[in-house]
Structures are given as structure tokens and as C-alpha cells.
Design a protein around this motif. Structure first.
Motif, short mmCIF file in Angstrom:
data_model
loop_
_atom_site.label_atom_id
_atom_site.label_comp_id
_atom_site.label_asym_id
_atom_site.label_seq_id
_atom_site.Cartn_x
_atom_site.Cartn_y
_atom_site.Cartn_z
N GLN A 62 1.04 -1.35 0.45
CA GLN A 62 0.11 -0.10 0.38
C GLN A 62 1.00 1.12 0.60
N PRO A 63 0.56 2.48 -0.84
CA PRO A 63 -0.94 2.80 -0.92
C PRO A 63 -0.87 2.15 -2.83
N SER A 104 -4.71 -0.11 -3.34
CA SER A 104 -5.63 0.49 -3.50
C SER A 104 -5.56 1.83 -4.36
N VAL A 128 1.24 -1.47 6.67
CA VAL A 128 0.79 0.32 7.34
C VAL A 128 1.54 1.03 6.05
N PRO A 183 -8.84 6.40 -2.80
CA PRO A 183 -9.23 5.94 -1.38
C PRO A 183 -9.43 6.97 0.37
N GLU A 184 -10.84 6.24 0.72
CA GLU A 184 -9.89 6.39 2.52
C GLU A 184 -9.48 6.03 3.32
N HIS A 185 -9.57 4.67 3.22
CA HIS A 185 -8.45 3.83 3.98
C HIS A 185 -7.30 3.34 2.74
N TYR A 186 -6.63 2.69 3.46
CA TYR A 186 -5.69 1.54 2.94
C TYR A 186 -5.64 0.00 3.69
N PRO A 187 -6.43 -1.03 3.36
CA PRO A 187 -6.09 -1.79 3.90
C PRO A 187 -4.95 -2.48 3.85
#
Length: 267
Positions: free
Chosen positions: A21-22, A25, A55, A83-87
Motif C-alpha cells: 500500500q498505497p 488500492s 502499514v 481511497p479513504e483507507h488503505y487496508p
């Protein structure tokens, strides 16, 4: 010719790629159109995207988002929704790999958007279209290279996909309109003259964004112990280390069930 799930090798049934990530995503959301590697794509057709377990640092996310803001601005797109989140440690969705070209071919390919031509920064550029994301990304393990999704995971994932609307939809022209997977390294070389390659004008803000993105990507080539000691000169660029990179001579291997159980898990 070919079906949606057609691949270059029958060994790949439901091919998947693990990415940091990122970048992972950004690809599934259709913001990233080029997946750069130091080796050519071993497949065409659907490629599942899995996010690695690391992370991402806020600085890394900012650097990559700034980079994409700048390259989309080249094509007049100023409102890119990230994206709001990068799981992490999750299967995120899939893209369609429609072909692969060299970096030189991409840069000189005047039939595509300027931003896409700047996006490719590695020896080989995997051309990605038709992103789809999972409504609910789910946890799974990742492996090096391109590998097959387990059947149970695939059967669950394929039912949970939703189409993504990219900030700017890109359709890569095919050398052979009769073959939807005819884009391969070298096929465009005959039509591109190195002496006449367009020099894309890069404003200072874009140059700065490229430098920041390269610095963000290079952290993985420096810190990941599984990286080869001798790296191809293109590794460490914006796209080349979005996952574990290989030397140009490396050939991806498929992990079958027994190989997976014995393989060292990356994340």
C-alpha cells in the motif's frame, strides 16, 4: 479472441499479485493505470490484487497521492477522489491486464494520455483497465510473484465485486483489433522512433511529485530483506517496487498447494 479470464499460461487459473500500500488500492480504484515491473507480465486477463501487510506511512500516502494529482492534471483532471483507507493483508479486488509494453514504448505512445505516459517509470509496464473492488475486502495471505488464488477464496471474491469509476477512463489501443490481448513488449517498437519520441513538458510541481514518489517507493528496495542484492537499474523507481521486485531474468513461479504450505510467507 480470448475470454475475460484468458491468460498467457494455463498454469494461472485465477492469478493474483501482492502489492504494498498505497499502490494496491490506487490500482484497484482505477487511479493507477500502469503496474511497473522489471519483468514483463506473465498473464493477460483478470489479475486479482492483494495488499501486503505493511502499514503505509502517512508520508508515503501523501507522496503517491501528490504524484497522481499532478499526472492527472496533465490531462485536465483536477478532482481525483482517493481511497479513504488503505487496508493491509486484504484481497482488494481486480483489474484487467490488457497487455504489456516497455517503458520506451509507453513514453513514445502518442495515442494515449500524457499522464499515462508519465506514469510508466520501469522497464516493463503492465497496462491495466476495468478496475473492480471488493465491497468488503477480506483477509488473506500473500506470496511473492504472481500466484493462483485458492479456489474457495476466488469463489467468494468473485461474488463480491463492484465496478469502479476511474477519474479518467483509459482504453489502450490494440495493435491487432481482432486480438484483445495483442499488446506485448516490442510490438509497438516498429512504430516508435527513438529520435522522434515526444518530450513531455514537466512543470516543476510534477518534477517534485515524481521525486517524492520515487523516494516513497525506494524505501521497500532498501529495507526489504528479500530483495536481491543486485537490482535492475529500473528497480526503485515509482512503479518498480510497489511489491517485491525481481531482476529482469526472474521468471514468476506458480505456487501450488504444497509449495504454498512450505513457502515462507511474506507478511
Amino acid at each position: 479472441m480470448g475470454s475475460r479470464n484468458r491468460t498467457e499460461s494455463s498454469n494461472y487459473r485465477n492469478p493474483c499479485l501482492t502489492m504494498h500500500q498505497p499502490w494496491a488500492s490506487l490500482l484497484v480504484y482505477g487511479i493507477k493505470r500502469i503496474e511497473g515491473r522489471s519483468w514483463p507480465s506473465p498473464i493477460t486477463g483478470r489479475l486479482w490484487i492483494h495488499a501486503a501487510g505493511k502499514v503505509p506511512e502517512p508520508e508515503t500516502i501523501k507522496a503517491m497521492e501528490d504524484f497522481y494529482r499532478e499526472i492527472y492534471a496533465m490531462d485536465g483532471v483536477t478532482d481525483v477522489k482517493f481511497p479513504e483507507h488503505y487496508p493491509v493483508s486484504r484481497l482488494l479486488g481486480c483489474v484487467e491486464v490488457v497487455g504489456c509494453v516497455t517503458c520506451d514504448e509507453l513514453v513514445s505512445w502518442e495515442a494515449i494520455n500524457a499522464g499515462v505516459r508519465v506514469e510508466g517509470q520501469t522497464a516493463f509496464c503492465w497496462l491495466c483497465e476495468r478496475p473492480q473492488k471488493l465491497v468488503v475486502p477480506f483477509e488473506m495471505r500473500g506470496y511473492q510473484g504472481v500466484y493462483n488464488l485458492e479456489r474457495k477464496i476466488y469463489e467468494s471474491a468473485v461474488r463480491g465485486l463492484m465496478t469502479v469509476k476511474p477519474p479518467l477512463r483509459v482504453k489502450f489501443p490494440l495493435p491487432d483489433p481482432r486480438d484483445p490481448y495483442s499488446l506485448k513488449p516490442g510490438l509497438l517498437a516498429s512504430s516508435s522512433n527513438e529520435s522522434s519520441v515526444s518530450q513531455l513538458k514537466k512543470p516543476p510541481s510534477l518534477v517534485e511529485a515524481i521525486a517524492g514518489a520515487r523516494a516513497a517507493a525506494t524505501q521497500f528496495s532498501k529495507n526489504n530483506g528479500s530483495q536481491p542484492k543486485k537490482r535492475n537499474s529500473t528497480d526503485g523507481s515509482i512503479m518498480g517496487v510497489s511489491t517485491i521486485t525481481r531482476s529482469r531474468e526472474w521468471v514468476p513461479k506458480v505456487h501450488n498447494a504444497s509449495e504454498r504450505s512450505n513457502a515462507k510467507n511474506l507478511y
